[in-house]
Design an enzyme around this catalytic site. Structure first.
Site, PDB file in Angstrom:
ATOM      1  N   GLU A 284      -1.388   2.618 -10.313  1.00  0.00           N
ATOM      2  CA  GLU A 284      -0.879   3.077 -11.603  1.00  0.00           C
ATOM      3  C   GLU A 284      -1.515   2.291 -12.754  1.00  0.00           C
ATOM      4  OE1 GLU A 284       3.297   4.972 -11.377  1.00  0.00           O
ATOM      5  OE2 GLU A 284       3.571   3.282 -12.721  1.00  0.00           O
ATOM      6  N   HIS A 305      -5.843   4.456  15.210  1.00  0.00           N
ATOM      7  CA  HIS A 305      -5.784   5.640  16.068  1.00  0.00           C
ATOM      8  C   HIS A 305      -5.539   6.905  15.255  1.00  0.00           C
ATOM      9  CE1 HIS A 305      -5.709   3.310  19.900  1.00  0.00           C
ATOM     10  NE2 HIS A 305      -5.372   2.373  19.042  1.00  0.00           N
ATOM     11  N   LYS A 419       5.894  15.254 -15.317  1.00  0.00           N
ATOM     12  CA  LYS A 419       7.278  15.325 -15.812  1.00  0.00           C
ATOM     13  C   LYS A 419       7.422  16.478 -16.807  1.00  0.00           C
ATOM     14  CE  LYS A 419       8.284  10.387 -15.497  1.00  0.00           C
ATOM     15  NZ  LYS A 419       8.558   9.194 -16.281  1.00  0.00           N
TER      16      LYS A 419
HETATM   17  O1  PA5 Z   1       5.501   1.012 -13.080  1.00  0.00           O
HETATM   18  C1  PA5 Z   1       6.128   1.827 -13.734  1.00  0.00           C
HETATM   19  O2  PA5 Z   1       6.351   1.662 -14.947  1.00  0.00           O
HETATM   20  C2  PA5 Z   1       6.726   3.049 -13.081  1.00  0.00           C
HETATM   21  O3  PA5 Z   1       6.347   3.165 -11.760  1.00  0.00           O
HETATM   22  C3  PA5 Z   1       8.238   3.008 -13.163  1.00  0.00           C
HETATM   23  O4  PA5 Z   1       8.712   1.878 -12.497  1.00  0.00           O
HETATM   24  C4  PA5 Z   1       8.856   4.261 -12.561  1.00  0.00           C
HETATM   25  O5  PA5 Z   1       8.321   5.404 -13.160  1.00  0.00           O
HETATM   26  C5  PA5 Z   1      10.363   4.255 -12.749  1.00  0.00           C
HETATM   27  O6  PA5 Z   1      10.687   4.182 -14.086  1.00  0.00           O
HETATM   28  P1  PA5 Z   1      12.137   3.770 -14.580  1.00  0.00           P
HETATM   29  O7  PA5 Z   1      12.401   2.381 -14.136  1.00  0.00           O
HETATM   30  O8  PA5 Z   1      12.060   3.873 -16.069  1.00  0.00           O
HETATM   31  O9  PA5 Z   1      13.106   4.735 -13.987  1.00  0.00           O
END
Ligand code: PA5
Length: 428
Positions: A284, A305, A419
């Protein structure tokens, strides 16, 4: 401390490419230290190690013990950075079978109806002695509005209200931002206990805040030792980050050479979820503006495997990063048997650790010959202190590497796209 062996990958990269990448890594580290890079308002994950909040660690630790003593089931409700770190550390440091303390289950990390439906039914089922399960729920969402988490929280909250009536608020602990977000509205309405996620710590960098620490404490893991393991890594790398600079530079040069996939592989099944945390942290952070190496996770020898054939001989787009534990953490040895019908007596007296180590060495040899650059990251032992060190090691590596790519490691603009489309289709 964490060891980083780049020897099996360095030979794939020419000196000039490596030194060019090394300069970028040096600059990136300076940007992190001086808070001059993009997204520098999200560097709180470094600050919290520079100046530990012992009072908060204490508070989380004692609530963790209290819940551990009372709960039969503890639900961690969150997605992405709000649960992957806790899951990684709990899976790494808890027994596989017959764990003492509450059963820890995860929710809010997808919208699979069957899973949640079965979970709700399971929570309602009485224990073997006929009494009701004592259930505690920790909902974790920094934004307080993530659909997957909010939806599961609504369903679980309803169940707890049905089971405990007015006392249900005793069973619910929320972890979210100081202000804003819909979860804060629910907290104000219901009076739930709350932990705060600092504004300057993004989800995937938040495992050493209440986000990860409370579930980890409930699992019976010493969060102070974990946290101070990370602090020791912080101090070490403020002094000398040579290993990380070499690793980030080499990974960048490998990226430049056209490799597109990094397989984070462990030979210890306990560490599969840790691979998942690394995958999210890097993925990410780096996967933006058409850049990045796609991080994926494998557990060897299981996946030798399934993926082994591709890694050995498929399209040469891969590198590997092995996550290694040096000291044995199992005493199991192979027995000698009469007759040797299964022809395994040549292994008699040898430990599974030794056999697993040979599997790793053999894999390193074979994959290197198959033109796969391999980076080895080792911790000395599988314990809370070393895992804490590894956590900071990968957080800092991510910051250095992603700044070297010239992108912001701390945002995730692309996540919004699915989203938006989903909300439109749902008629929000
Ligand atoms: O690293 C990040 O910012 C994301 O992976 C969030 O942790 C994830 O989208 C969850 O978001 P939130 O904690 O606002 O529900």
């Amino acid at each position: 401390m964490i060891k980083c062996d780049i020897g099996f990958a360095r030979k794939f990269i020419k000196d000039d490419a490596y030194f060019k990448a090394r300069k970028k890594a040096d600059t990136a580290l300076e940007q992190l230290r001086n808070k001059t890079g993009p997204g520098s308002e999200w560097l709180g994950w470094r600050d919290l190690l520079a100046d530990p909040n012992d009072a908060e660690l204490e508070q989380i630790g004692s609530l963790g013990e209290e819940v551990r003593a009372k709960a039969d089931v503890f639900i961690v409700c969150g997605i992405g950075g709000s649960y992957l770190g806790a899951k990684a550390i709990i899976d790494a440091l808890s027994p596989h079978f017959g764990s003492k303390g509450p059963e820890i289950i995860f929710a809010g990390h997808h919208v699979g109806g069957k899973y949640l439906e079965e979970m709700l039914a399971y929570l309602k089922e009485p224990k073997g002695d006929g009494s009701a399960k004592n259930i505690y729920l920790n909902v974790i969402s920094k934004s307080g509005s993530t659909l997957e988490t909010a939806l599961a929280f609504r369903m679980l909250r309803e169940l707890l209200e049905e089971m405990y009536g007015d006392d249900s608020s005793e069973h619910i602990i929320c972890t979210t931002s100081k202000e804003g977000g819909l979860l804060n509205k629910v907290i104000a309405e219901k009076g739930y206990r709350k932990f705060i996620i600092p504004d300057d710590v993004g989800g995937r960098y938040s495992v050493l805040t209440p986000v990860g620490l409370l579930p980890i404490a409930v699992a019976g893991i010493d969060i102070r030792t974990l946290f101070y393991g990370a602090v020791s890594a912080y101090n070490e790398y403020e002094d000398n980050a040579e290993d990380l600079l070499e690793y980030a530079a080499l990974r960048n040069a490998i990226h430049e050479s056209g490799k597109t996939i990094d397989v984070f592989a462990t030979f210890e099944p306990e560490l599969t979820s840790l691979g998942g945390w690394i995958q999210q942290l890097l993925g990410e952070s780096e996967g933006k503006e058409g850049k990045g190496i796609f991080p994926t996770v494998a557990t060897f020898s299981t996946d030798l495997h399934s993926l082994g054939q591709f890694i050995q001989q498929g399209k040469r787009s891969l590198m590997e990063t092995f996550i290694i534990v040096e000291k044995p953490f199992s005493k199991l040895r192979v027995n000698e048997i009469k007759g040797d019908g299964d022809a395994l007596n040549y292994l008699a007296g040898r430990s599974f650790h030794e056999i697993n180590t040979k599997a790793r060495e053999g894999t390193t040899e074979a994959h290197s010959e198959g033109d796969v650059p391999i980076i080895k990251i080792s911790m000395e032992a599988l314990n809370a202190e070393n895992i804490g060190q590894l956590i900071y090691f990968f957080e800092l590596l991510t910051g250095i590497f992603v700044y070297s790519l010239g992108v912001n490691p701390f945002n995730q603009p692309g996540v919004e796209d699915y989203k938006k489309a989903m909300y439109r289709l749902l008629g929000k």
